[in-house]
Scaffold this motif. Structure first.
Motif, short mmCIF file in Angstrom:
data_model
loop_
_atom_site.label_atom_id
_atom_site.label_comp_id
_atom_site.label_asym_id
_atom_site.label_seq_id
_atom_site.Cartn_x
_atom_site.Cartn_y
_atom_site.Cartn_z
N THR A 42 -35.88 -31.01 -7.72
CA THR A 42 -36.35 -29.72 -7.14
C THR A 42 -35.06 -28.87 -6.49
OG1 THR A 42 -38.45 -30.31 -6.88
CG2 THR A 42 -37.84 -28.14 -5.81
N ARG A 43 -34.55 -27.77 -6.99
CA ARG A 43 -33.51 -27.09 -6.25
C ARG A 43 -33.70 -25.64 -5.74
NH1 ARG A 43 -28.52 -26.36 -10.14
NH2 ARG A 43 -28.01 -28.74 -9.78
N PHE A 44 -33.30 -25.52 -4.47
CA PHE A 44 -33.37 -24.10 -3.86
C PHE A 44 -31.89 -23.65 -3.78
CE2 PHE A 44 -32.35 -21.55 -0.15
CZ PHE A 44 -33.06 -20.36 -0.42
N GLU A 45 -31.85 -22.46 -4.17
CA GLU A 45 -30.28 -22.08 -4.15
C GLU A 45 -30.39 -20.86 -3.46
OE1 GLU A 45 -26.17 -21.80 -6.77
OE2 GLU A 45 -27.72 -22.80 -7.36
N TYR A 46 -29.47 -20.18 -2.67
CA TYR A 46 -29.38 -19.14 -2.08
C TYR A 46 -27.60 -18.67 -2.27
CZ TYR A 46 -28.03 -15.40 1.26
OH TYR A 46 -27.55 -14.28 1.91
N SER A 67 -31.75 -15.30 -4.63
CA SER A 67 -32.29 -16.84 -4.20
C SER A 67 -33.26 -17.27 -5.29
CB SER A 67 -32.62 -16.76 -3.17
OG SER A 67 -33.64 -16.08 -2.50
N GLY A 68 -33.60 -18.49 -5.64
CA GLY A 68 -34.64 -19.06 -6.46
C GLY A 68 -34.78 -20.53 -6.21
N ILE A 69 -35.75 -20.97 -6.81
CA ILE A 69 -36.12 -22.37 -6.78
C ILE A 69 -36.48 -22.76 -8.07
CG2 ILE A 69 -38.56 -22.08 -6.48
CD1 ILE A 69 -38.69 -24.37 -4.65
N SER A 70 -35.71 -24.04 -8.54
CA SER A 70 -35.98 -24.58 -10.00
C SER A 70 -36.46 -25.93 -9.98
CB SER A 70 -34.72 -24.32 -10.48
OG SER A 70 -33.71 -25.30 -10.08
N GLN A 71 -37.11 -26.50 -11.10
CA GLN A 71 -37.16 -27.71 -11.18
C GLN A 71 -36.92 -28.19 -12.52
OE1 GLN A 71 -41.57 -27.81 -10.27
NE2 GLN A 71 -41.14 -28.93 -8.32
N LEU A 72 -36.40 -29.54 -12.62
CA LEU A 72 -35.83 -30.09 -13.65
C LEU A 72 -36.69 -31.27 -13.89
CD1 LEU A 72 -34.01 -30.57 -16.13
CD2 LEU A 72 -32.25 -31.34 -14.59
N ARG A 156 -25.81 -23.27 -11.33
CA ARG A 156 -26.55 -22.30 -10.77
C ARG A 156 -28.16 -22.96 -10.77
NH1 ARG A 156 -22.45 -20.31 -9.93
NH2 ARG A 156 -21.73 -18.21 -10.49
N MET A 157 -29.11 -22.04 -11.27
CA MET A 157 -30.60 -22.58 -11.11
C MET A 157 -30.70 -23.65 -12.05
SD MET A 157 -31.61 -21.04 -8.42
CE MET A 157 -33.23 -21.86 -8.38
#
Length: 440
Positions: A42-46, A67-72, A156-157
């Motif tokens: 899980t990644r949050f990136e601003y 900003s956003g949040i992603s899951q891989l 990135r995301m």
């Protein structure tokens, strides 16, 4: 011609399997389910970019913030038992926008819709089949690649994803051979199978980046515990042929001190449409380029001091992107600039601090400054650029949140008027929080 290229791959495998290890990875297989793994990251990136003198691309705001949040989610099976093992890999990923409207778009975290607003969500899935014979693995399908001549970006995301075949052979101790052919590359904000883009056709329409494929080969060898070397080559049809070399040597001084030397070099030769590329948008065509860097790092206890020099020469700047936006393994490729302009010379000074020595394991700091000049421009005089980076990272060492990481990055980039067409002056701030979880 394609048969000849595939014969190169076959030769690499034959070389790797000529001396089988006594106990191979396939001999130790625990089966399809016995060696399986399922991981969720899980990644949050601003990301904030403040262009003090206005953005180079007037279609985007001079002040960008998203900003956003992603899951891989990645699944890797083991290999079935027997002489030849069979396995499957799969991936599923998605990202959701938390902040950033059309007025602040343009950081590269999200694609834009037909109304030029950032997409609210995006995602993609993929899978690959794999075979293993002894210590040689063949994988076909969607995958992540980290070759110096073909590398998928994950800054990135969501990461870039390549589609194709990759063979990795580790039959001889210390030697790793790789060879492959890829026919599609999905960019970080592009959900299509082949969305990296490409050169315009006769009608001005941009084609798919890898529609004709790219062939890659690589070899790395550990001569000793302290000295390693690597070579790699690629042939991106209609674009270029690229060659790479690396030498890395560490000189231990005592238990607390060491000196490391790292050399990286690229040679790029244009091919068909590649001869029509304008790498930095200054009207100069062609992709023929020579790029090299040499870094020296002195480590003592918690401290590491690094100096590096990098040079670019040839008909144009170093060109990449169609072969992945991480395909630039040189010392001065940093947060914003890669310092690869035409005829550019650049110097770097860097300092790293590991706080483990002072009783705070997992906490680290870094700062670096790179200055580049001697850049040839299209009649605008000598181009110059400089960039200063500061970064801090903390990784949880234990407990239920073990491996949870917090990372803050800041960059201050400046270029003179002759080189302002490459990138605008800006302040770049990023906050990245990642939590990798091993489910199986």
């Amino acid at each position: 011609m394609r048969v000849m290229k595939w014969s190169m791959i076959a030769l690499a495998v034959a070389a790797g399997t000529s001396q089988f290890a006594v106990a191979s990875s396939q001999d130790d297989s625990k089966g399809f389910f016995g060696d399986q793994s399922l991981k969720l990251k899980t990644r949050f990136e601003y990301m904030n970019r403040d262009f003090k003198n206005g953005a180079r691309n007037n279609a985007d705001s001079g002040y960008r913030q998203e900003s956003g949040i992603s899951q891989l989610l990645t699944y890797e099976s083991g290999f079935t038992q027997g002489t030849v093992g069979f396995g499957l890999d799969a991936m599923a990923m998605g990202a959701v926008k938390l902040d950033g409207g059309s007025g602040h778009r343009g950081t590269g975290l999200f694609a834009v819709d037909s109304d030029n607003n950032p997409e609210k969500s995006q995602g993609k899935i993929g899978g690959a089949v794999k075979l293993r014979l002894s210590d040689t693995v063949l994988k076909y399908g969607q995958q992540f690649v980290a070759s110096p001549v073909f590398a998928t970006d994950d800054s990135r995301m969501l990461p870039e994803v390549a589609t194709g075949t990759l063979i990795t052979s580790k039959e001889i101790k210390g030697l790793e051979l790789t060879a492959g052919r890829f026919t599609a590359l999905s960019k970080q904000t592009g959900m299509a199978r082949d969305s990296i883009g490409g050169l315009p056709d006769e009608d001005g329409n941009h084609g798919k980046g890898l529609s004709n494929g790219i062939n890659i080969f690589g070899a790395s060898y550990s001569f000793t515990d302290n000295f390693t070397g690597a070579v790699a080559a690629s042939d991106a049809e209609d674009y270029f042929k690229k060659y790479y070399v690396n030498l890395n040597y560490t000189l231990p001084i005592n238990d607390d001190q060491s000196l490391n030397f790292d050399f990286n070099g690229y040679k790029t030769k244009g091919d068909d449409r590649g001869d029509q590329v304008d790498a930095i948008g200054d009207g100069t065509l062609g992709v023929d380029n020579n790029l090299w860097s040499l870094a020296a790092a002195y480590s003592i206890g918690a401290h590491k001091f690094t100096v590096a020099h990098q040079r670019s020469s040839g008909d144009n700047a170093y060109y990449y992107g169609v072969d992945g936006n991480s395909t630039i393994f040189v010392a001065n490729s940093i947060q914003i600039s890669d310092f690869v302009g035409r005829d550019e010379r650049s110097w770097q000074a860097r300092y790293d601090l590991n706080m483990k020595t002072y009783g705070v394991p997992g906490l680290s700091f870094m700062t670096r400054y790179v200055m580049g000049d001697h850049i040839t421009t299209n009649g605008l005089g000598e181009g110059k650029e400089n960039e200063w980076n500061v970064e801090s990272k903390y990784v949880m060492q234990e407990g239920p949140a073990k491996d949870l990481s917090f990372r803050v990055r800041f960059a201050n980039y400046r270029s003179n008027g002759a080189y302002s067409g490459y990138a605008s002056d800006n302040y770049d701030t990023r906050v990245i929080i990642e939590y990798p979880l091993s489910i199986l």
